[in-house]
Design a protein around this motif. Structure first.
Motif, PDB file in Angstrom:
ATOM      1  N   GLY A  23       6.719  -4.734  -3.007  1.00 35.61           N
ATOM      2  CA  GLY A  23       8.162  -5.302  -2.544  1.00 35.61           C
ATOM      3  C   GLY A  23       9.106  -4.228  -2.091  1.00 35.61           C
ATOM      4  N   TRP A  24       9.508  -3.306  -2.943  1.00 33.56           N
ATOM      5  CA  TRP A  24      10.454  -2.249  -2.372  1.00 33.56           C
ATOM      6  C   TRP A  24      10.030  -1.423  -1.595  1.00 33.56           C
ATOM      7  CZ3 TRP A  24      15.488  -2.292  -2.327  1.00 33.56           C
ATOM      8  CH2 TRP A  24      16.189  -1.018  -2.131  1.00 33.56           C
ATOM      9  N   VAL A  25       9.050  -0.434  -2.159  1.00 35.31           N
ATOM     10  CA  VAL A  25       8.539   0.505  -1.565  1.00 35.31           C
ATOM     11  C   VAL A  25       7.983   0.280   0.090  1.00 35.31           C
ATOM     12  CG1 VAL A  25       7.174   2.503  -1.414  1.00 35.31           C
ATOM     13  CG2 VAL A  25       8.084   1.654  -3.357  1.00 35.31           C
ATOM     14  N   PHE A  26       7.336  -0.640   0.120  1.00 36.52           N
ATOM     15  CA  PHE A  26       6.649  -0.936   1.442  1.00 36.52           C
ATOM     16  C   PHE A  26       7.195  -1.789   2.085  1.00 36.52           C
ATOM     17  CE2 PHE A  26       3.256   0.941  -0.868  1.00 36.52           C
ATOM     18  CZ  PHE A  26       2.559   1.554   0.039  1.00 36.52           C
ATOM     19  N   VAL A  27       7.850  -3.163   1.852  1.00 41.14           N
ATOM     20  CA  VAL A  27       8.169  -4.123   2.550  1.00 41.14           C
ATOM     21  C   VAL A  27       9.748  -3.571   2.866  1.00 41.14           C
ATOM     22  CG1 VAL A  27       8.910  -6.608   2.801  1.00 41.14           C
ATOM     23  CG2 VAL A  27       6.791  -5.934   1.671  1.00 41.14           C
ATOM     24  N   TRP A  28      10.278  -3.586   1.917  1.00 44.35           N
ATOM     25  CA  TRP A  28      11.926  -3.315   2.143  1.00 44.35           C
ATOM     26  C   TRP A  28      12.303  -1.863   2.836  1.00 44.35           C
ATOM     27  CZ3 TRP A  28      15.754  -6.013   2.437  1.00 44.35           C
ATOM     28  CH2 TRP A  28      17.133  -5.654   2.591  1.00 44.35           C
ATOM     29  N   GLU A  29      11.515  -0.765   2.020  1.00 39.31           N
ATOM     30  CA  GLU A  29      12.097   0.708   2.419  1.00 39.31           C
ATOM     31  C   GLU A  29      11.063   1.128   3.427  1.00 39.31           C
ATOM     32  OE1 GLU A  29      14.290   2.735   1.847  1.00 39.31           O
ATOM     33  OE2 GLU A  29      15.762   1.488   0.490  1.00 39.31           O
ATOM     34  N   LYS A  30       9.830   0.474   3.836  1.00 38.26           N
ATOM     35  CA  LYS A  30       8.981   0.693   4.702  1.00 38.26           C
ATOM     36  C   LYS A  30       8.426   2.228   4.429  1.00 38.26           C
ATOM     37  CE  LYS A  30      10.410  -2.110   8.558  1.00 38.26           C
ATOM     38  NZ  LYS A  30      11.487  -2.659   7.947  1.00 38.26           N
ATOM     39  N   GLY A  31       7.792   2.486   3.289  1.00 37.51           N
ATOM     40  CA  GLY A  31       7.386   3.752   2.607  1.00 37.51           C
ATOM     41  C   GLY A  31       6.044   4.066   3.316  1.00 37.51           C
ATOM     42  N   TYR A  32       5.588   3.274   4.230  1.00 34.69           N
ATOM     43  CA  TYR A  32       4.340   3.568   4.894  1.00 34.69           C
ATOM     44  C   TYR A  32       4.654   4.196   6.258  1.00 34.69           C
ATOM     45  CZ  TYR A  32       5.735  -0.927   7.131  1.00 34.69           C
ATOM     46  OH  TYR A  32       6.452  -1.685   7.761  1.00 34.69           O
ATOM     47  N   GLN A  33       5.867   4.364   6.536  1.00 30.79           N
ATOM     48  CA  GLN A  33       6.273   4.906   7.966  1.00 30.79           C
ATOM     49  C   GLN A  33       6.612   6.387   7.782  1.00 30.79           C
ATOM     50  OE1 GLN A  33       9.378   2.350   9.351  1.00 30.79           O
ATOM     51  NE2 GLN A  33       7.879   1.296  10.540  1.00 30.79           N
ATOM     52  N   GLU A  34       5.983   7.001   8.733  1.00 28.84           N
ATOM     53  CA  GLU A  34       6.253   8.222   9.227  1.00 28.84           C
ATOM     54  C   GLU A  34       7.909   8.300   9.918  1.00 28.84           C
ATOM     55  OE1 GLU A  34       4.443  12.303  10.840  1.00 28.84           O
ATOM     56  OE2 GLU A  34       4.230  10.822  12.090  1.00 28.84           O
ATOM     57  N   LYS A  77       7.410   4.663  11.884  1.00 28.33           N
ATOM     58  CA  LYS A  77       6.075   4.319  12.453  1.00 28.33           C
ATOM     59  C   LYS A  77       5.030   4.429  11.295  1.00 28.33           C
ATOM     60  CE  LYS A  77       3.622   4.031  16.979  1.00 28.33           C
ATOM     61  NZ  LYS A  77       3.790   4.426  18.312  1.00 28.33           N
ATOM     62  N   PHE A  78       3.949   3.656  11.317  1.00 30.40           N
ATOM     63  CA  PHE A  78       3.002   3.515  10.394  1.00 30.40           C
ATOM     64  C   PHE A  78       2.287   5.039  10.306  1.00 30.40           C
ATOM     65  CE2 PHE A  78      -1.545   3.383   9.017  1.00 30.40           C
ATOM     66  CZ  PHE A  78      -1.210   3.157   7.826  1.00 30.40           C
ATOM     67  N   ASP A  79       2.147   5.559   9.219  1.00 30.43           N
ATOM     68  CA  ASP A  79       1.309   6.798   9.213  1.00 30.43           C
ATOM     69  C   ASP A  79       0.682   6.994   7.733  1.00 30.43           C
ATOM     70  OD1 ASP A  79       0.791   9.350  10.326  1.00 30.43           O
ATOM     71  OD2 ASP A  79       1.560   9.928   8.367  1.00 30.43           O
ATOM     72  N   ILE A  80      -0.594   7.180   7.907  1.00 29.10           N
ATOM     73  CA  ILE A  80      -1.479   7.177   6.603  1.00 29.10           C
ATOM     74  C   ILE A  80      -0.885   8.004   5.438  1.00 29.10           C
ATOM     75  CG2 ILE A  80      -2.915   9.165   7.458  1.00 29.10           C
ATOM     76  CD1 ILE A  80      -4.205   5.971   5.661  1.00 29.10           C
ATOM     77  N   ILE A  81      -0.413   9.318   5.590  1.00 29.83           N
ATOM     78  CA  ILE A  81       0.105  10.127   4.550  1.00 29.83           C
ATOM     79  C   ILE A  81       1.265   9.502   3.714  1.00 29.83           C
ATOM     80  CG2 ILE A  81       1.150  12.308   3.900  1.00 29.83           C
ATOM     81  CD1 ILE A  81      -0.766  13.680   5.816  1.00 29.83           C
TER      82      ILE A  81
END
Lengths: 393, 393, 393
Positions: free
Chosen positions: C48-59, C332-336
């Motif tokens: 919820g927080w890291v991925f959806v809200w803070e977009k932790g999957y993005q470079e 933008k999505f990035d794998i790292i």
């Protein structure tokens, strides 16, 4: 047993006991190999991708830059209005020095000998008039050149427009010369001096590389193939490198980006940290989705006549502005990103076991047998109640 | 047993069963202590280094800045060409206002009363001539001042050069005055006003700290020791702080960086977030690896004579450009970097166990005994075949 | 057994054995549920927080920007000194083109017909004098307009001040006009053209959106509610949006920040990446904690009289400088970053087990019973000595 509860015994066991999980070793080609493969994949990702490719072990810093420019070249023009005239740097570079940009005038509309007085406004749908009734004293529109006096005066033989108090005669910029005024501008040269700095690593470098000597610099012209590090650019080349036509662009003016990219791996030798130039047109060409296409601005030269009266020459300067954009990131080994990546890499390792467990315990024929081995069931007879918490604790 | 496969039973056990790994507790001073030490080391790294030292729990933002400058001082010169003359701000600051830079003229080559006409070119290897044959009509070189007419005319008693149509007489910048023209420039003062903003934290601050009052500001001069927060700088001090000699630099001009560093820990009081000034010379001194050493540019003042003819005074201005570079990062506690660091810290913890296991199971005398305890071997008689996968699944 | 030590056997078992930890399954509603809840919480945080809200999957990348400006509007003034006068763009925009800033003069102090000569200094505590004794030949103070000659001459009927060699008459800026000179400046319009670029994703966009046509642009005025994407601003609106009064600000001048925020999620459609404008006053209003409040600078227009003598008109220009600050980050999505977050998320998962273990093994009634099950005690009789390391290894 109560004795073992005592603190000292506690830290004794804490210090001198070593606990390690008990493991079931299952002899199974399939699962074993699969397990290793999954681990290998994860390892490959962590090592290969994160570390080798993306340099995940590096801390990064972004660039701090300073740019100075110098333009060279002269152009000659011959017009009815200005006669034979030579244009040099002091004439066409406005302002004489910029910070990260340099403007070169390629076209202009001159309005000579303007004085503060009364004259007819430039005719357009709001300023045309038949009689004074059409003109409102004191009116100032967005595009007005001055303040209306309320009179309606002849602008040309046929046309009458409202009179304004303004710098007269008012500028007529309705038709921009189709030919750029300073054609030769395409052959002018632009010298860029760029000094960059990475504060975090206290690393500085110039775009004039130490390997280059001044004799080369006096003669070279930048070329992506043959002279990628020569800091002297021919204007036409810059514009063409961005896929534009100089003469076309020179008419209405425009804005060009000269992009200098400094991506440096400071774990490697500093000599490998070199600038990369690229060029891009910034302003919007198509006049449908923009106002005032191209790039221009107005400035004036002020004079006084013998009697001390002010008059000026108004110049609407069309030209190309070269914005020098410097960007880039430097990376250098740092323990923290390294550990973060290793740590999360290790965590991912766990995934391998979880995956294999699922297969072993749910999909294999002997799953029950394996479960027997892996799990130990402990029944707990208490019926969820608050008396469960030990009183000693 | 088939019943246990049923979904409901599945989620029952999923919810109400708690699984925890089985542990072997090995009573061994050596291994126990070692195990704890490794864990301690990792803990020390995570807590001490990542969190305390590198503030790994903080999110960072980089600075957005605005700078305004104001120069004060007058200089008097006395030359045969210009006579006794006073120079004030309006004379030597060009352009009158910059954005992140201010240029102060310290030396100049003046060419008075240039008009558009015909005159001999400045003599160099390409322009010297014996007869008209040596001059090409319409030729314009990179360093030309104008367009050649094809005539060969006397430049000085002995020297003949090609005639050009240009702003005449052409500028003779072959010898730069060895003495800087505006010596007193070293005593000029520069007032810097800098306003910074950290958008992510919406934190703004000025380099004129609220603790400073205007009476102090009227009199103070920056000094790294005594007045580190006074925003008024003496030009000589700036240049000397960068290890340069002002008078020497003033001759050819140059570019100085005034670096303002704003590193702020916004978890602490805002009053601890203060600017740090440092100074650096940007342009390349040694003329071997550069072209046009120092810093200079040309500009002109335009006049009209009584008859309306144009003439100008061309000035090649040498001087020092002060680039104000503002940079820095602000850090503030944020949950995500914290969790990332904790998470990977925990993962590293696993390393301790792995390490000790290796020792216990491979290097210790009793390794077989321990293996017995840790491992449970499960033979799997199947001969790797596809029938192994359960049919029910 | 020794055979199993052999390398080949080693890698055999390495490849074809699969090891998985042994687990105790405790049937306990309480602990089971709690365990799941803790895991759920961690899962909720990571997803919820890291991925959806803070977009932790993005470079992320930060913006590279270029700005051009264009001001429109005329103002009329009528003063005893200058008479009836019209001011247009060429008069009040100084310098005629900037890079990220534009200055609009709103107030000024003119000093006409200055020449290089001798005149009394402006009276202040250092320059007032009774006799020549009070004046020091060659003295130049920080605020001097010139170099003292050592004479003491009458400035006004009653006041005597030291004579200076300077541009005479010296400027008297002791009283700034209380009324801004160019009141109408508040109705001037400012057109901003901003082109941004995210180098890492090679994404460019303009603040003039493709959805906007030129007819709209010719007429629109920015309004946060109705026209949030119109790039044309009325000066008064900008100042008022920052909670300031234009007429008040126009007297002393000031610096305004026009902030353009480009926060873009490049995983979504590019059309959702739009500029957000905000306004802020940058300079310090209260004159207690600052020097030279407001914003002003001096510049001069140079003239020659019939005899070729220099004279100039000195202008101290007060006005508003609009600094256009462009900032923002694109993601933008990035794998790292994704893997880092997943990895550390998994690691956090371990916490759940640890927590429950503590409760089960220390606080529950049956803790001893559970410990029995979880732990297996292995006594180690050796007395810490160096003989413990196996000789074969």
């Amino acid at each position: 047993m109560a004795a073992r509860e005592s603190c000292c015994a506690g830290c004794y066991s804490f210090l001198f006991e070593y606990d390690t999980p008990r493991i079931v070793l299952i002899k199974s080609r399939k699962v074993g190999v699969m397990n290793r493969l999954v681990q290998l994949a994860i390892l490959a990702y962590v090592i290969g991708w994160v570390f080798v490719w993306e340099k995940g072990y590096q801390e990064t810093d972004s660039v701090v830059s300073s740019v100075t420019t110098k333009v060279k070249g002269v152009a000659m023009t011959n017009t009815s209005e200005l006669g034979l005239r030579i244009w040099d740097v002091a004439d066409y570079v406005i302002p004489p020095q910029g910070e990260n940009a340099v403007f070169i005038m390629t076209n202009l509309i001159v309005t000579l000998n303007q004085t503060q007085s009364y004259c007819p406004e430039l005719p357009d749908k709001t300023t045309r008039c038949q009689s004074d009734e059409n003109c409102m004293k004191g009116y100032v529109g967005t595009h007005s050149n001055g303040v209306q006096t309320g009179k309606c005066v002849p602008y040309k033989a046929t046309v009458k427009t409202c009179e304004v108090f303004a710098w007269c005669p008012v500028e007529d910029d309705t038709r921009v010369p189709k030919q750029p005024f300073l054609k030769e501008a395409e052959n002018f040269t632009l010298l860029l001096k760029n000094n960059i700095w990475y504060p975090k690593f206290n690393f500085t470098k110039r775009n004039i590389l130490p390997t280059i000597n001044s004799t080369y610099l006096k003669t070279c012209i930048y070329d992506p193939k043959t002279d990628p590090f020569c800091p002297i650019f021919r204007l036409r080349q810059i514009v063409e490198a961005a896929g534009q036509n100089f003469q076309e662009m020179a008419v209405q003016g425009g804005v060009m980006a000269v992009q200098i990219k400094w991506n440096c791996d400071l774990d490697k030798s500093a000599s490998l940290c070199v600038p990369r130039y690229s060029f891009r047109r910034i302003d919007n060409k198509d006049s449908v989705h923009t106002v005032a296409p191209g790039y221009n601005f107005r400035f004036a030269k002020y004079y006084k006549d013998a009697s001390g009266g002010d008059f000026r020459t108004l110049i609407k300067a069309y030209g190309i502005r070269f914005d020098i954009m410097v960007f880039g990131t430097a990376g250098k080994f740092d323990i923290i990103p390294t550990m973060i990546n290793i740590g999360s890499g290790l965590a991912l390792f766990g995934v391998a076991t979880v995956l294999c467990d699922v297969i072993v315990l749910y999909f294999m024929k002997k799953r029950y047998y394996y479960r027997e081995k892996k799990y130990k069931y402990v029944e707990d007879y208490e019926l969820g109640g608050n008396e469960t918490y030990g009183s000693q604790s």
